[in-house]
Design a protein around this motif. Structure first.
Motif, PDB file in Angstrom:
ATOM      1  N   HIS A  81     -31.258  14.528  20.476  1.00  0.00           N
ATOM      2  CA  HIS A  81     -29.981  14.106  21.353  1.00  0.00           C
ATOM      3  C   HIS A  81     -28.996  14.937  21.124  1.00  0.00           C
ATOM      4  O   HIS A  81     -28.749  14.349  20.239  1.00  0.00           O
ATOM      5  CB  HIS A  81     -30.471  12.923  22.466  1.00  0.00           C
ATOM      6  CG  HIS A  81     -31.664  13.050  23.536  1.00  0.00           C
ATOM      7  ND1 HIS A  81     -32.420  12.005  23.465  1.00  0.00           N
ATOM      8  CD2 HIS A  81     -32.612  13.905  23.584  1.00  0.00           C
ATOM      9  CE1 HIS A  81     -33.472  11.906  24.165  1.00  0.00           C
ATOM     10  NE2 HIS A  81     -33.865  13.036  24.199  1.00  0.00           N
ATOM     11  N   ALA A  82     -28.275  15.369  21.769  1.00  0.00           N
ATOM     12  CA  ALA A  82     -26.872  15.761  21.819  1.00  0.00           C
ATOM     13  C   ALA A  82     -25.741  14.395  21.518  1.00  0.00           C
ATOM     14  O   ALA A  82     -25.177  14.416  20.579  1.00  0.00           O
ATOM     15  CB  ALA A  82     -26.467  17.005  22.985  1.00  0.00           C
ATOM     16  N   VAL A  83     -26.384  13.087  22.265  1.00  0.00           N
ATOM     17  CA  VAL A  83     -25.008  11.724  21.848  1.00  0.00           C
ATOM     18  C   VAL A  83     -25.542  11.649  21.315  1.00  0.00           C
ATOM     19  O   VAL A  83     -24.743  10.701  20.060  1.00  0.00           O
ATOM     20  CB  VAL A  83     -25.305  11.160  22.712  1.00  0.00           C
ATOM     21  CG1 VAL A  83     -24.557  11.405  24.543  1.00  0.00           C
ATOM     22  CG2 VAL A  83     -26.589  10.806  23.023  1.00  0.00           C
ATOM     23  N   ARG A 109     -34.611  23.421  23.204  1.00  0.00           N
ATOM     24  CA  ARG A 109     -34.460  22.393  24.258  1.00  0.00           C
ATOM     25  C   ARG A 109     -32.621  21.733  23.737  1.00  0.00           C
ATOM     26  O   ARG A 109     -32.219  20.784  24.959  1.00  0.00           O
ATOM     27  CB  ARG A 109     -35.060  21.523  24.246  1.00  0.00           C
ATOM     28  CG  ARG A 109     -35.159  20.363  23.579  1.00  0.00           C
ATOM     29  CD  ARG A 109     -36.468  19.978  24.940  1.00  0.00           C
ATOM     30  NE  ARG A 109     -37.560  20.155  25.126  1.00  0.00           N
ATOM     31  CZ  ARG A 109     -38.751  19.480  26.021  1.00  0.00           C
ATOM     32  NH1 ARG A 109     -38.199  18.892  26.502  1.00  0.00           N
ATOM     33  NH2 ARG A 109     -39.710  20.146  25.905  1.00  0.00           N
ATOM     34  N   GLY A 110     -32.326  22.766  22.262  1.00  0.00           N
ATOM     35  CA  GLY A 110     -31.185  21.647  22.078  1.00  0.00           C
ATOM     36  C   GLY A 110     -29.950  22.098  22.987  1.00  0.00           C
ATOM     37  O   GLY A 110     -29.350  21.409  23.635  1.00  0.00           O
ATOM     38  N   GLN A 111     -29.133  23.302  23.343  1.00  0.00           N
ATOM     39  CA  GLN A 111     -28.384  23.697  24.307  1.00  0.00           C
ATOM     40  C   GLN A 111     -28.380  23.075  25.497  1.00  0.00           C
ATOM     41  O   GLN A 111     -27.934  22.820  26.254  1.00  0.00           O
ATOM     42  CB  GLN A 111     -28.446  25.083  24.362  1.00  0.00           C
ATOM     43  CG  GLN A 111     -26.932  25.795  25.161  1.00  0.00           C
ATOM     44  CD  GLN A 111     -25.942  25.342  24.160  1.00  0.00           C
ATOM     45  OE1 GLN A 111     -26.261  25.550  23.155  1.00  0.00           O
ATOM     46  NE2 GLN A 111     -24.993  24.433  25.180  1.00  0.00           N
ATOM     47  N   GLU A 112     -29.849  23.127  26.158  1.00  0.00           N
ATOM     48  CA  GLU A 112     -30.168  22.825  27.598  1.00  0.00           C
ATOM     49  C   GLU A 112     -29.239  21.136  27.677  1.00  0.00           C
ATOM     50  O   GLU A 112     -28.908  20.777  28.901  1.00  0.00           O
ATOM     51  CB  GLU A 112     -31.099  23.151  27.916  1.00  0.00           C
ATOM     52  CG  GLU A 112     -31.952  24.693  28.047  1.00  0.00           C
ATOM     53  CD  GLU A 112     -32.167  24.935  27.312  1.00  0.00           C
ATOM     54  OE1 GLU A 112     -32.964  26.003  27.205  1.00  0.00           O
ATOM     55  OE2 GLU A 112     -32.546  24.512  25.429  1.00  0.00           O
ATOM     56  N   ASP A 113     -29.921  20.315  26.543  1.00  0.00           N
ATOM     57  CA  ASP A 113     -29.853  19.052  26.873  1.00  0.00           C
ATOM     58  C   ASP A 113     -28.132  19.024  26.539  1.00  0.00           C
ATOM     59  O   ASP A 113     -28.168  17.848  27.347  1.00  0.00           O
ATOM     60  CB  ASP A 113     -30.558  18.839  24.871  1.00  0.00           C
ATOM     61  CG  ASP A 113     -30.427  17.015  25.089  1.00  0.00           C
ATOM     62  OD1 ASP A 113     -30.990  16.242  25.587  1.00  0.00           O
ATOM     63  OD2 ASP A 113     -29.599  15.838  24.408  1.00  0.00           O
ATOM     64  N   TRP A 114     -27.590  19.247  25.628  1.00  0.00           N
ATOM     65  CA  TRP A 114     -26.063  19.415  24.964  1.00  0.00           C
ATOM     66  C   TRP A 114     -25.727  19.635  26.710  1.00  0.00           C
ATOM     67  O   TRP A 114     -24.738  18.584  27.511  1.00  0.00           O
ATOM     68  CB  TRP A 114     -25.665  20.548  24.544  1.00  0.00           C
ATOM     69  CG  TRP A 114     -24.228  20.305  24.137  1.00  0.00           C
ATOM     70  CD1 TRP A 114     -23.480  19.628  24.365  1.00  0.00           C
ATOM     71  CD2 TRP A 114     -23.870  21.587  23.150  1.00  0.00           C
ATOM     72  NE1 TRP A 114     -22.277  19.995  24.686  1.00  0.00           N
ATOM     73  CE2 TRP A 114     -22.191  20.756  23.129  1.00  0.00           C
ATOM     74  CE3 TRP A 114     -24.308  22.137  22.666  1.00  0.00           C
ATOM     75  CZ2 TRP A 114     -21.290  21.826  22.757  1.00  0.00           C
ATOM     76  CZ3 TRP A 114     -23.175  22.535  21.497  1.00  0.00           C
ATOM     77  CH2 TRP A 114     -21.885  22.630  21.687  1.00  0.00           C
ATOM     78  N   ASP A 115     -25.764  20.793  27.534  1.00  0.00           N
ATOM     79  CA  ASP A 115     -24.896  21.364  28.702  1.00  0.00           C
ATOM     80  C   ASP A 115     -25.814  19.541  29.571  1.00  0.00           C
ATOM     81  O   ASP A 115     -25.164  19.500  30.642  1.00  0.00           O
ATOM     82  CB  ASP A 115     -25.830  22.261  29.092  1.00  0.00           C
ATOM     83  CG  ASP A 115     -25.359  23.753  28.139  1.00  0.00           C
ATOM     84  OD1 ASP A 115     -24.313  23.260  28.185  1.00  0.00           O
ATOM     85  OD2 ASP A 115     -25.541  24.854  28.512  1.00  0.00           O
TER      86      ASP A 115
END
Length: 316
Positions: A81-83, A109-115
């Motif tokens: 997760h981004a956080v 899904r890393g970029q989608e999770d960040w956004d």
């Protein structure tokens, strides 16, 4: 237009606590914001969880420097997760470690999770302009991996699916202390939007088997002493089951997501409504529980667009 996510209005600065949970072991906590862990070895330091931005990671580094001047050699992520991961560059570590599955989830899904997370919870991305990009591990492993910080042994293990499919825990045998990431929380809501409800309890049982003396959880206060550890494990179990079972009953009779939301609120509000990030987590938790109950084993990818569609549906 649906009202804003609860987390979008949460702009209050949280008090940081730096608690020793074993000799040379520390939990960096902040009133329900994402925690980090510190493991001091003979010659270097391992960080567990990197925070959401380099600016926030520097707050962890300040705490580390209050107790040791040893270099930071390893940054370990319990999941993708981004956080948890986007602040990694601040530590300038030789090794960045994730499970194989966590890395695969960054790819998927890393970029989608960040956004998505940035839209939902802007305060946790203080200094977001300093993020150089997605965080990629230099080292990955499947089931287990041991790192020696001099003579100090640190065991990294995937004990099962829970908060995500790629969760790991970090165990320091010489002090019998564990860093669990978001598999275990303390007086903070579990975020289950990418979770595996049917597996979570078994993974908690695997953690309980170690009979540890202290846990640095994903969110909430450090857990020192077996009584506090076991209470947090069972409270986490209760939260997960109290979320899933009402949603599953609604799904079994062909009900709607909104009906699942109402059923979960009826079960969880009386017990957990005062927990940190409870209102933030709840819509994502209900949506994932409803999906899993209808046979979707792999959590659907959250995007900024899907977040809004789901939230508007729940607002009726």
């Amino acid at each position: 237009m649906a009202k804003a996510f609860a987390s979008q209005g949460d702009m209050t600065e949280k008090k940081i606590t730096f608690t020793e949970v074993g000799e040379g072991l520390y939990a960096f906590t902040a009133e329900g914001d994402p925690n980090s862990g510190v493991i001091i070895g003979d010659d270097s330091v391992m960080i567990v969880e990197a925070q959401a931005t380099p600016r926030l990671a520097n707050k962890v580094i300040e705490c580390v420097r209050s107790v040791t001047d040893k270099p930071i050699s390893h940054v370990v992520m319990t999941h993708y997760h981004a956080v948890r991961v986007l602040g990694a560059s601040a530590f300038d570590a030789q090794q960045v470690v994730m499970s194989d599955m966590a890395r695969a989830m960054v790819v998927e899904r890393g970029q989608e999770d960040w956004d998505s997370e940035f839209q939902r919870f802007p305060r946790l991305f203080e200094g977001h302009e300093s993020i150089p990009g997605l965080t990629w591990p230099t080292t990955t492993f499947n089931d287990s991996m041991t790192v020696y910080l001099g003579n100090r042994r640190v065991d990294l293990m995937h004990l099962g699916r829970a908060h995500t499919a790629g969760d790991i825990v970090i165990h320091v045998p010489d002090q019998n202390v564990m860093f669990t990431g978001d598999i275990v929380e303390y007086h903070s809501a579990c975020y289950c939007g990418d979770g595996h409800f049917a597996d979570w309890g078994d993974t908690l049982d695997a953690i309980k088997w170690f009979d540890v003396d202290a846990i640095a959880p994903g969110r909430g206060d450090a857990l020192v002493g077996r009584e506090m550890v076991n209470a947090a494990i069972e409270n986490t179990r209760d939260f997960v089951e109290s979320t899933y079972k009402p949603a599953a009953r609604v799904a079994a009779r062909g009900g709607t997501l909104k009906e699942a939301w109402d059923a979960v609120r009826a079960e969880c509000d009386p017990k957990f409504s005062d927990y940190a990030i409870y209102e933030h987590c709840l819509p994502f938790n209900v949506a994932r529980a409803f999906d899993e109950a209808r046979g979707l084993d792999t959590p659907r990818i959250w995007t900024a667009e899907r977040d809004i569609e789901m939230w508007e549906a729940l607002q009726g």
